[in-house]
Scaffold this motif. Structure first.
Motif, PDB file in Angstrom:
ATOM      1  N   VAL A 187       0.874  -1.167   0.000  1.00 41.99           N
ATOM      2  CA  VAL A 187       0.000   0.000   0.000  1.00 41.99           C
ATOM      3  C   VAL A 187       0.916   1.221   0.000  1.00 41.99           C
ATOM      4  CG1 VAL A 187      -1.863   1.242   1.139  1.00 41.99           C
ATOM      5  CG2 VAL A 187      -1.722  -1.235   1.370  1.00 41.99           C
ATOM      6  N   VAL A 188       0.755   2.085  -0.995  1.00 41.30           N
ATOM      7  CA  VAL A 188       1.624   3.256  -1.094  1.00 41.30           C
ATOM      8  C   VAL A 188       0.782   4.522  -1.133  1.00 41.30           C
ATOM      9  CG1 VAL A 188       3.432   1.963  -2.284  1.00 41.30           C
ATOM     10  CG2 VAL A 188       1.745   3.211  -3.616  1.00 41.30           C
ATOM     11  N   SER A 189       1.335   5.581  -0.605  1.00 39.18           N
ATOM     12  CA  SER A 189       0.711   6.902  -0.689  1.00 39.18           C
ATOM     13  C   SER A 189       1.429   7.722  -1.748  1.00 39.18           C
ATOM     14  CB  SER A 189       0.763   7.596   0.676  1.00 39.18           C
ATOM     15  OG  SER A 189       0.023   6.849   1.633  1.00 39.18           O
ATOM     16  N   SER A 190       0.863   8.866  -2.068  1.00 33.74           N
ATOM     17  CA  SER A 190       1.370   9.654  -3.203  1.00 33.74           C
ATOM     18  C   SER A 190       2.805  10.118  -2.994  1.00 33.74           C
ATOM     19  CB  SER A 190       0.459  10.859  -3.452  1.00 33.74           C
ATOM     20  OG  SER A 190       0.358  11.670  -2.286  1.00 33.74           O
ATOM     21  N   ASP A 191       3.242  10.291  -1.733  1.00 31.67           N
ATOM     22  CA  ASP A 191       4.604  10.774  -1.494  1.00 31.67           C
ATOM     23  C   ASP A 191       5.658   9.771  -1.945  1.00 31.67           C
ATOM     24  OD1 ASP A 191       3.428   9.360   0.785  1.00 31.67           O
ATOM     25  OD2 ASP A 191       5.394   9.606   1.723  1.00 31.67           O
ATOM     26  N   VAL A 192       5.291   8.495  -2.068  1.00 33.07           N
ATOM     27  CA  VAL A 192       6.247   7.496  -2.544  1.00 33.07           C
ATOM     28  C   VAL A 192       6.598   7.766  -4.007  1.00 33.07           C
ATOM     29  CG1 VAL A 192       6.565   5.028  -3.022  1.00 33.07           C
ATOM     30  CG2 VAL A 192       5.520   5.766  -0.879  1.00 33.07           C
ATOM     31  N   PHE A 193       5.652   8.282  -4.776  1.00 31.07           N
ATOM     32  CA  PHE A 193       5.933   8.594  -6.176  1.00 31.07           C
ATOM     33  C   PHE A 193       6.954   9.726  -6.280  1.00 31.07           C
ATOM     34  CE2 PHE A 193       2.057   6.226  -6.369  1.00 31.07           C
ATOM     35  CZ  PHE A 193       2.095   5.562  -7.587  1.00 31.07           C
ATOM     36  N   THR A 194       6.969  10.617  -5.299  1.00 28.73           N
ATOM     37  CA  THR A 194       8.001  11.657  -5.271  1.00 28.73           C
ATOM     38  C   THR A 194       9.372  11.029  -5.087  1.00 28.73           C
ATOM     39  OG1 THR A 194       6.427  13.234  -4.313  1.00 28.73           O
ATOM     40  CG2 THR A 194       8.783  13.741  -4.096  1.00 28.73           C
ATOM     41  N   HIS A 195       9.464  10.034  -4.219  1.00 27.93           N
ATOM     42  CA  HIS A 195      10.743   9.342  -4.017  1.00 27.93           C
ATOM     43  C   HIS A 195      11.161   8.596  -5.283  1.00 27.93           C
ATOM     44  CE1 HIS A 195      13.938   7.273  -1.822  1.00 27.93           C
ATOM     45  NE2 HIS A 195      13.553   6.178  -2.459  1.00 27.93           N
ATOM     46  N   ILE A 196      10.201   7.947  -5.956  1.00 24.80           N
ATOM     47  CA  ILE A 196      10.539   7.256  -7.200  1.00 24.80           C
ATOM     48  C   ILE A 196      11.042   8.263  -8.231  1.00 24.80           C
ATOM     49  CG2 ILE A 196       9.649   5.804  -9.064  1.00 24.80           C
ATOM     50  CD1 ILE A 196       7.576   4.704  -7.136  1.00 24.80           C
ATOM     51  N   GLY A 197      10.449   9.452  -8.249  1.00 24.38           N
ATOM     52  CA  GLY A 197      10.914  10.497  -9.154  1.00 24.38           C
ATOM     53  C   GLY A 197      12.342  10.906  -8.873  1.00 24.38           C
ATOM     54  N   GLN A 198      12.734  10.939  -7.607  1.00 29.98           N
ATOM     55  CA  GLN A 198      14.117  11.259  -7.258  1.00 29.98           C
ATOM     56  C   GLN A 198      15.072  10.182  -7.757  1.00 29.98           C
ATOM     57  OE1 GLN A 198      13.849  11.675  -3.009  1.00 29.98           O
ATOM     58  NE2 GLN A 198      12.843  13.683  -3.111  1.00 29.98           N
ATOM     59  N   VAL A 199      14.641   8.930  -7.680  1.00 32.78           N
ATOM     60  CA  VAL A 199      15.456   7.838  -8.215  1.00 32.78           C
ATOM     61  C   VAL A 199      15.605   7.983  -9.726  1.00 32.78           C
ATOM     62  CG1 VAL A 199      15.604   5.333  -8.535  1.00 32.78           C
ATOM     63  CG2 VAL A 199      14.768   6.269  -6.369  1.00 32.78           C
ATOM     64  N   PHE A 200      14.516   8.325 -10.413  1.00 35.07           N
ATOM     65  CA  PHE A 200      14.567   8.521 -11.857  1.00 35.07           C
ATOM     66  C   PHE A 200      15.536   9.641 -12.214  1.00 35.07           C
ATOM     67  CE2 PHE A 200      13.110  10.792 -15.634  1.00 35.07           C
ATOM     68  CZ  PHE A 200      13.096   9.775 -16.577  1.00 35.07           C
ATOM     69  N   SER A 201      15.463  10.763 -11.493  1.00 28.31           N
ATOM     70  CA  SER A 201      16.358  11.894 -11.766  1.00 28.31           C
ATOM     71  C   SER A 201      17.813  11.512 -11.550  1.00 28.31           C
ATOM     72  CB  SER A 201      15.980  13.079 -10.878  1.00 28.31           C
ATOM     73  OG  SER A 201      14.663  13.513 -11.137  1.00 28.31           O
ATOM     74  N   ARG A 202      18.049  10.738 -10.494  1.00 25.67           N
ATOM     75  CA  ARG A 202      19.426  10.306 -10.229  1.00 25.67           C
ATOM     76  C   ARG A 202      19.937   9.374 -11.336  1.00 25.67           C
ATOM     77  NH1 ARG A 202      18.578   8.580  -5.550  1.00 25.67           N
ATOM     78  NH2 ARG A 202      18.449   6.332  -5.930  1.00 25.67           N
ATOM     79  N   ASN A 203      19.090   8.460 -11.782  1.00 22.86           N
ATOM     80  CA  ASN A 203      19.482   7.574 -12.874  1.00 22.86           C
ATOM     81  C   ASN A 203      19.783   8.359 -14.143  1.00 22.86           C
ATOM     82  OD1 ASN A 203      19.065   5.431 -11.168  1.00 22.86           O
ATOM     83  ND2 ASN A 203      17.177   4.720 -12.147  1.00 22.86           N
ATOM     84  N   TYR A 204      18.973   9.381 -14.397  1.00 20.07           N
ATOM     85  CA  TYR A 204      19.154  10.188 -15.605  1.00 20.07           C
ATOM     86  C   TYR A 204      20.480  10.946 -15.550  1.00 20.07           C
ATOM     87  CZ  TYR A 204      17.908  13.243 -19.497  1.00 20.07           C
ATOM     88  OH  TYR A 204      17.897  13.901 -20.696  1.00 20.07           O
ATOM     89  N   GLU A 205      20.789  11.522 -14.378  1.00 17.68           N
ATOM     90  CA  GLU A 205      22.048  12.265 -14.249  1.00 17.68           C
ATOM     91  C   GLU A 205      23.249  11.343 -14.387  1.00 17.68           C
ATOM     92  OE1 GLU A 205      21.713  14.122 -10.478  1.00 17.68           O
ATOM     93  OE2 GLU A 205      20.208  15.592 -11.127  1.00 17.68           O
ATOM     94  N   GLN A 206      23.157  10.138 -13.840  1.00 20.99           N
ATOM     95  CA  GLN A 206      24.277   9.211 -13.894  1.00 20.99           C
ATOM     96  C   GLN A 206      24.481   8.616 -15.276  1.00 20.99           C
ATOM     97  OE1 GLN A 206      23.344   6.372 -10.826  1.00 20.99           O
ATOM     98  NE2 GLN A 206      24.013   7.719  -9.166  1.00 20.99           N
ATOM     99  N   SER A 207      23.494   8.771 -16.150  1.00 23.79           N
ATOM    100  CA  SER A 207      23.600   8.193 -17.487  1.00 23.79           C
ATOM    101  C   SER A 207      24.308   9.122 -18.466  1.00 23.79           C
ATOM    102  CB  SER A 207      22.208   7.853 -18.017  1.00 23.79           C
ATOM    103  OG  SER A 207      21.458   9.032 -18.238  1.00 23.79           O
ATOM    104  N   TRP A 208      24.783  10.266 -17.995  1.00 24.42           N
ATOM    105  CA  TRP A 208      25.525  11.202 -18.852  1.00 24.42           C
ATOM    106  C   TRP A 208      26.930  11.381 -18.308  1.00 24.42           C
ATOM    107  CZ3 TRP A 208      23.296  13.131 -23.261  1.00 24.42           C
ATOM    108  CH2 TRP A 208      21.913  12.916 -23.387  1.00 24.42           C
ATOM    109  N   ASP A 209      27.893  11.478 -19.211  1.00 21.86           N
ATOM    110  CA  ASP A 209      29.279  11.665 -18.791  1.00 21.86           C
ATOM    111  C   ASP A 209      29.595  13.154 -18.646  1.00 21.86           C
ATOM    112  OD1 ASP A 209      29.566  12.658 -21.334  1.00 21.86           O
ATOM    113  OD2 ASP A 209      30.651  10.918 -22.125  1.00 21.86           O
ATOM    114  N   ASP A 210      30.847  13.472 -18.340  1.00 20.63           N
ATOM    115  CA  ASP A 210      31.232  14.862 -18.076  1.00 20.63           C
ATOM    116  C   ASP A 210      31.070  15.751 -19.308  1.00 20.63           C
ATOM    117  OD1 ASP A 210      31.860  14.163 -15.502  1.00 20.63           O
ATOM    118  OD2 ASP A 210      33.995  13.810 -15.938  1.00 20.63           O
ATOM    119  N   GLN A 211      31.121  15.165 -20.497  1.00 22.32           N
ATOM    120  CA  GLN A 211      30.977  15.960 -21.719  1.00 22.32           C
ATOM    121  C   GLN A 211      29.518  16.085 -22.156  1.00 22.32           C
ATOM    122  OE1 GLN A 211      33.477  13.465 -21.547  1.00 22.32           O
ATOM    123  NE2 GLN A 211      34.832  15.133 -20.895  1.00 22.32           N
ATOM    124  N   GLY A 212      28.615  15.534 -21.323  1.00 22.47           N
ATOM    125  CA  GLY A 212      27.206  15.625 -21.664  1.00 22.47           C
ATOM    126  C   GLY A 212      26.770  14.616 -22.699  1.00 22.47           C
TER     127      GLY A 212
END
Length: 427
Positions: A187-212
């Motif tokens: 059972v999840v509340s809406s705030d868990v989706f905010t945490h999942i969004g943070q994981v998504f953002s972190r994955n996105y940032e880690q998928s780019w190197d220093d040259q973009g």
């Protein structure tokens, strides 16, 4: 207002269920005569205030899936929709990808259920527990106990016994952590989706190197695992709790586990809905029924046959005189000849078993002397490269001739056997 999401996976995730999943998507395989995820849907509909059920996965929207959804809408008056992922997104990636549709209408909570579990889902009790802890925020996971040896095969939960808060979570640890395991229901509340969004953002940032420059594929950036990426960091923060159940629970990972799951649901029917079972009768024109058995009304079973315990016989099946069927699933339009014997096996759609033939498997049931033992989902092959003994599975339209013995075998569809087999995969 409440919603439910059932994670049904996709064809790449059903390989261990072959050859049965070659003909029907794994979530629609009949367990005790009911498609696997229909058990989930019926449990969700018992929760007051639940308005919508969303199926999330990456199966193509086939005719079988569409027919099933229409059936649920008409027969159960359930609002059911299928949301198809563009690629496998993991157990939480799909939740985030479809977050707008899941959270539309501002539900108070969302149930999330894995499709490959069979359980007497205590959803109403879980919801009450969730609302009474942490002001109904965060996530509540359904837990149960497993034996110390088997617990390492699941997600393990270390809880505060007084509050039920999850202090530590490890997915399939290398050594013993706890005997409380994750049941794959939340059972999840809406705030868990905010945490999942943070994981998504972190994955996105880690998928780019220093040259973009992108160093990872789009698909893998979007993959988010509910267990490792969400539950692990939430543990110990006061936002993750566990509700423990003593009701039955098991995984349905491979075809062999379907018979054990069928047994559990047939036992549930005996307790809660005995009208769904075929009653034993003393009449001479009725077959001998032993234990919990469900026979479809269109099946033709000879009065001298003996059926049960733990048997499901599907529509259009013909069972000949003197046949013996036990601990098995007989699928639609199969024909069992006179005096044949079917034990611990699944006979596929349109299959034929000749007179005096014997189709037999080896059960892999939990230790009956250990109340916390779970079904051990073993690999197809042992460490010596040999086929592990398991239930026998006959794929669609397999023909077993008269007076042949098939033991501990997996037979792919449309095969016509001409001799006896033992411990083989017949391609």
């Amino acid at each position: 207002m409440l919603k439910a999401v059932i994670l049904i996976g996709g064809p790449q995730k059903g390989t261990r269920f072959r050859p049965l999943s070659l003909e029907v998507p794994k979530p629609l395989f009949p367990i005790a005569g009911i498609p696997m995820i229909q058990h989930h849907i019926e449990a969700c509909l018992k929760v007051e205030g639940l308005k919508e059920i969303l199926l999330v996965g990456f199966y193509q929207n086939t005719d079988a899936l569409s027919r099933f959804i229409r059936k649920m809408q008409s027969e159960l008056s359930a609002k059911v929709r299928y949301l198809q992922e563009y690629t496998p997104l993991g157990t939480a990636g799909g939740l985030y990808h479809f977050r707008d549709q899941i959270l539309s209408g501002s539900p108070d909570a969302v149930f999330v259920l894995n499709a490959d579990v069979c359980c007497d889902f205590p959803l109403a009790e879980m919801l009450a527990f969730h609302k009474s802890h942490n002001e109904g925020k965060g996530c509540t996971v359904l837990g149960t106990r497993a034996s110390r040896k088997q617990a390492v095969n699941y997600g393990c939960i270390v809880e505060n016994e007084e509050t039920g808060e999850v202090m530590h979570y490890v997915e399939k640890p290398e050594s013993f952590v706890s005997d409380i395991i994750n049941c794959g229901t939340y059972v999840v509340s809406s705030d868990v989706f905010t945490h999942i969004g943070q994981v998504f953002s972190r994955n996105y940032e880690q998928s780019w190197d220093d040259q973009g420059l992108g160093i990872d594929s789009q698909g893998s950036r979007d993959v988010i695992r509910l267990e490792q990426d969400v539950l692990v960091p939430l543990a110990g923060t006061g936002k993750l709790f566990v509700y423990k159940t003593e009701r039955f629970w098991s995984q349905v990972k491979n075809a062999g586990s379907a018979i054990y799951a069928s047994r559990l649901f047939l036992e549930k029917f005996q307790r809660d809905s005995p009208e769904l079972l075929t009653a034993s009768s003393s009449g001479s024109d009725q077959p001998c029924i032993v234990g919990n058995v469900r026979i479809h009304s269109s099946a033709n079973v000879d009065s001298t046959a003996k059926i049960g315990p733990n048997v499901y016989i599907g529509p259009g099946v013909v069972v000949g005189a003197g046949a013996r069927v036990m601990e098995s699933i007989i699928l639609d339009r199969a024909e069992l000849g006179a005096h044949c014997c079917i034990l611990h096996s699944i006979v596929g759609w349109n299959g034929t078993v000749g007179a005096w033939a014997r189709v037999e498997g080896t059960p892999n049931d939990p230790n009956p002397n250990d109340p916390f033992a779970r079904l051990q989902v073993q690999s197809i092959f042992g460490s010596d490269g040999r086929l592990n003994p398991s239930i026998t599975i006959l794929g669609q339209s397999v023909r077993v001739p008269a007076e042949v013995v098939v033991r501990n075998c997996i037979v792919l569809p449309f095969k016509e056997l001409n001799c006896s087999y033992n411990n083989e995969i017949i391609l």
